[in-house]
Motif scaffolding. Structure first.
Motif, PDB file in Angstrom:
ATOM      1  N   VAL A  89       0.858  -1.131  -0.055  1.00 57.86           N
ATOM      2  CA  VAL A  89       0.033  -0.111  -0.220  1.00 57.86           C
ATOM      3  C   VAL A  89       0.802   1.157  -0.008  1.00 57.86           C
ATOM      4  N   LEU A  90       0.630   2.199  -0.893  1.00 60.27           N
ATOM      5  CA  LEU A  90       1.326   3.335  -1.231  1.00 60.27           C
ATOM      6  C   LEU A  90       0.526   4.270  -0.409  1.00 60.27           C
ATOM      7  N   VAL A  91       1.139   5.178   0.347  1.00 59.32           N
ATOM      8  CA  VAL A  91       0.421   6.194   1.093  1.00 59.32           C
ATOM      9  C   VAL A  91       0.854   7.766   1.050  1.00 59.32           C
ATOM     10  N   LYS A  92       0.086   8.618   1.499  1.00 56.39           N
ATOM     11  CA  LYS A  92       0.394   9.928   1.358  1.00 56.39           C
ATOM     12  C   LYS A  92       1.706  10.349   2.235  1.00 56.39           C
ATOM     13  N   LEU A  93       2.235  11.295   1.871  1.00 60.36           N
ATOM     14  CA  LEU A  93       3.482  11.908   2.587  1.00 60.36           C
ATOM     15  C   LEU A  93       3.440  11.986   4.003  1.00 60.36           C
ATOM     16  N   GLY A  94       4.145  11.574   4.908  1.00 59.90           N
ATOM     17  CA  GLY A  94       4.006  11.523   6.300  1.00 59.90           C
ATOM     18  C   GLY A  94       2.902  10.739   6.941  1.00 59.90           C
ATOM     19  N   SER A  95       2.175   9.837   6.333  1.00 60.96           N
ATOM     20  CA  SER A  95       1.243   9.051   6.960  1.00 60.96           C
ATOM     21  C   SER A  95       1.520   7.648   7.351  1.00 60.96           C
ATOM     22  N   LEU A  96       2.739   7.420   7.273  1.00 64.50           N
ATOM     23  CA  LEU A  96       3.095   5.950   7.535  1.00 64.50           C
ATOM     24  C   LEU A  96       2.479   5.407   8.911  1.00 64.50           C
ATOM     25  N   LYS A  97       2.618   6.270   9.978  1.00 58.26           N
ATOM     26  CA  LYS A  97       2.362   5.728  11.525  1.00 58.26           C
ATOM     27  C   LYS A  97       0.847   5.858  11.505  1.00 58.26           C
ATOM     28  N   ARG A  98       0.170   6.805  11.098  1.00 61.02           N
ATOM     29  CA  ARG A  98      -1.194   6.902  11.053  1.00 61.02           C
ATOM     30  C   ARG A  98      -1.914   5.674  10.054  1.00 61.02           C
TER      31      ARG A  98
ATOM     32  N   LYS B  54       2.415  13.297  -8.138  1.00 55.18           N
ATOM     33  CA  LYS B  54       2.808  14.694  -9.003  1.00 55.18           C
ATOM     34  C   LYS B  54       3.837  15.331  -7.952  1.00 55.18           C
ATOM     35  N   GLU B  55       3.693  15.212  -6.805  1.00 54.53           N
ATOM     36  CA  GLU B  55       4.499  16.222  -5.810  1.00 54.53           C
ATOM     37  C   GLU B  55       5.718  15.245  -5.439  1.00 54.53           C
ATOM     38  N   PRO B  56       7.014  15.752  -5.504  1.00 53.55           N
ATOM     39  CA  PRO B  56       8.177  15.114  -5.382  1.00 53.55           C
ATOM     40  C   PRO B  56       8.200  14.863  -3.621  1.00 53.55           C
ATOM     41  N   GLY B  57       8.736  13.767  -3.378  1.00 55.14           N
ATOM     42  CA  GLY B  57       8.891  13.452  -1.811  1.00 55.14           C
ATOM     43  C   GLY B  57       9.331  12.062  -1.678  1.00 55.14           C
ATOM     44  N   ARG B  58       9.037  11.699  -0.404  1.00 53.07           N
ATOM     45  CA  ARG B  58       9.504  10.116   0.081  1.00 53.07           C
ATOM     46  C   ARG B  58       8.052   9.827   0.482  1.00 53.07           C
ATOM     47  N   TYR B  59       7.498   9.108  -0.471  1.00 51.48           N
ATOM     48  CA  TYR B  59       6.499   8.509  -0.209  1.00 51.48           C
ATOM     49  C   TYR B  59       6.450   7.062   0.494  1.00 51.48           C
ATOM     50  N   PRO B  60       5.819   6.867   1.741  1.00 49.63           N
ATOM     51  CA  PRO B  60       5.700   5.732   2.313  1.00 49.63           C
ATOM     52  C   PRO B  60       5.014   4.631   1.891  1.00 49.63           C
ATOM     53  N   PHE B  61       5.340   3.266   1.898  1.00 47.98           N
ATOM     54  CA  PHE B  61       4.485   2.139   1.549  1.00 47.98           C
ATOM     55  C   PHE B  61       4.587   1.080   2.645  1.00 47.98           C
ATOM     56  N   LEU B  62       3.516   0.303   2.654  1.00 44.15           N
ATOM     57  CA  LEU B  62       3.658  -0.684   3.809  1.00 44.15           C
ATOM     58  C   LEU B  62       2.719  -1.872   3.458  1.00 44.15           C
ATOM     59  N   CYS B  63       2.844  -2.844   4.223  1.00 46.41           N
ATOM     60  CA  CYS B  63       1.836  -3.751   4.382  1.00 46.41           C
ATOM     61  C   CYS B  63       0.883  -3.516   5.456  1.00 46.41           C
ATOM     62  N   THR B  64      -0.172  -3.487   4.937  1.00 51.06           N
ATOM     63  CA  THR B  64      -1.229  -3.354   5.901  1.00 51.06           C
ATOM     64  C   THR B  64      -2.234  -4.496   6.505  1.00 51.06           C
ATOM     65  N   PHE B  65      -1.661  -5.660   6.356  1.00 41.87           N
ATOM     66  CA  PHE B  65      -2.135  -6.893   7.001  1.00 41.87           C
ATOM     67  C   PHE B  65      -1.784  -6.652   8.496  1.00 41.87           C
ATOM     68  N   PRO B  66      -2.788  -6.765   9.435  1.00 42.84           N
ATOM     69  CA  PRO B  66      -2.709  -6.612  10.677  1.00 42.84           C
ATOM     70  C   PRO B  66      -1.301  -6.933  11.445  1.00 42.84           C
ATOM     71  N   GLY B  67      -0.545  -6.061  12.021  1.00 46.41           N
ATOM     72  CA  GLY B  67       0.814  -6.349  12.700  1.00 46.41           C
ATOM     73  C   GLY B  67       1.785  -6.380  11.938  1.00 46.41           C
ATOM     74  N   HIS B  68       1.838  -6.259  10.511  1.00 37.25           N
ATOM     75  CA  HIS B  68       3.134  -6.392   9.637  1.00 37.25           C
ATOM     76  C   HIS B  68       3.656  -5.054   9.404  1.00 37.25           C
ATOM     77  N   TRP B  69       2.992  -3.837   9.518  1.00 34.76           N
ATOM     78  CA  TRP B  69       3.532  -2.599   8.890  1.00 34.76           C
ATOM     79  C   TRP B  69       4.790  -2.068   9.712  1.00 34.76           C
ATOM     80  N   MET B  70       4.968  -2.728  10.953  1.00 36.31           N
ATOM     81  CA  MET B  70       5.996  -2.084  11.427  1.00 36.31           C
ATOM     82  C   MET B  70       7.497  -2.569  11.194  1.00 36.31           C
ATOM     83  N   VAL B  71       7.349  -3.943  10.570  1.00 37.16           N
ATOM     84  CA  VAL B  71       8.521  -4.179   9.889  1.00 37.16           C
ATOM     85  C   VAL B  71       8.571  -4.365   8.503  1.00 37.16           C
TER      86      VAL B  71
END
Ligand SMILES: [Cu+2]
Length: 107
Positions: free
Chosen positions: A22-31, A78-95
């Motif tokens: 899952v690719l998410v908006k800038l700065g939204s990884l923890k949320r 369109k906006e340059p930056g560092r876009y976070p991605f993660l696995c959103t299966f419960p419990g996986h995102w932190m690693v």
């Protein structure tokens, strides 16, 4: 990659449990990560491919079962930056997270 660049992304899962990408908006990884952990109590989570309902989502694969894969096609944001991605299966995102770097196109 450069902004607007067309991307074909395939998630291959050689693991023994399901994952997604899952690719998410800038700065939204923890949320988003915190929302994904709550899906463990959501009876509809599988039908939603374990993707939390949030405005922070940009692109996601299907949930990928072991020894399976999923492909998505999209354009780099369109906006340059560092876009976070993660696995959103419960419990996986932190690693299971990382960063997609989008730069301005260099002529
Ligand atoms: Cu995972």
């Amino acid at each position: 990659m450069n902004w607007g660049e067309p991307i074909k992304f395939t998630l291959v899962n050689p693991d023994v449990v399901p994952h997604n990408w899952v690719l998410v908006k800038l700065g939204s990884l923890k949320r988003v990560g915190k929302l994904s952990n709550l899906l463990v109590a959501d009876p509809d989570a599988f039908a939603k491919h374990y993707v939390p309902e949030s405005d922070d989502m940009l692109v996601h694969t299907s949930v990928v079962d072991p020894r399976s894969k999923s492909t998505v096609y999209f354009r780099a944001p369109k906006e340059p930056g560092r876009y976070p991605f993660l696995c959103t299966f419960p419990g996986h995102w932190m690693v299971m997270n990382g960063v997609m770097i989008v730069e301005s196109a260099k002529e």
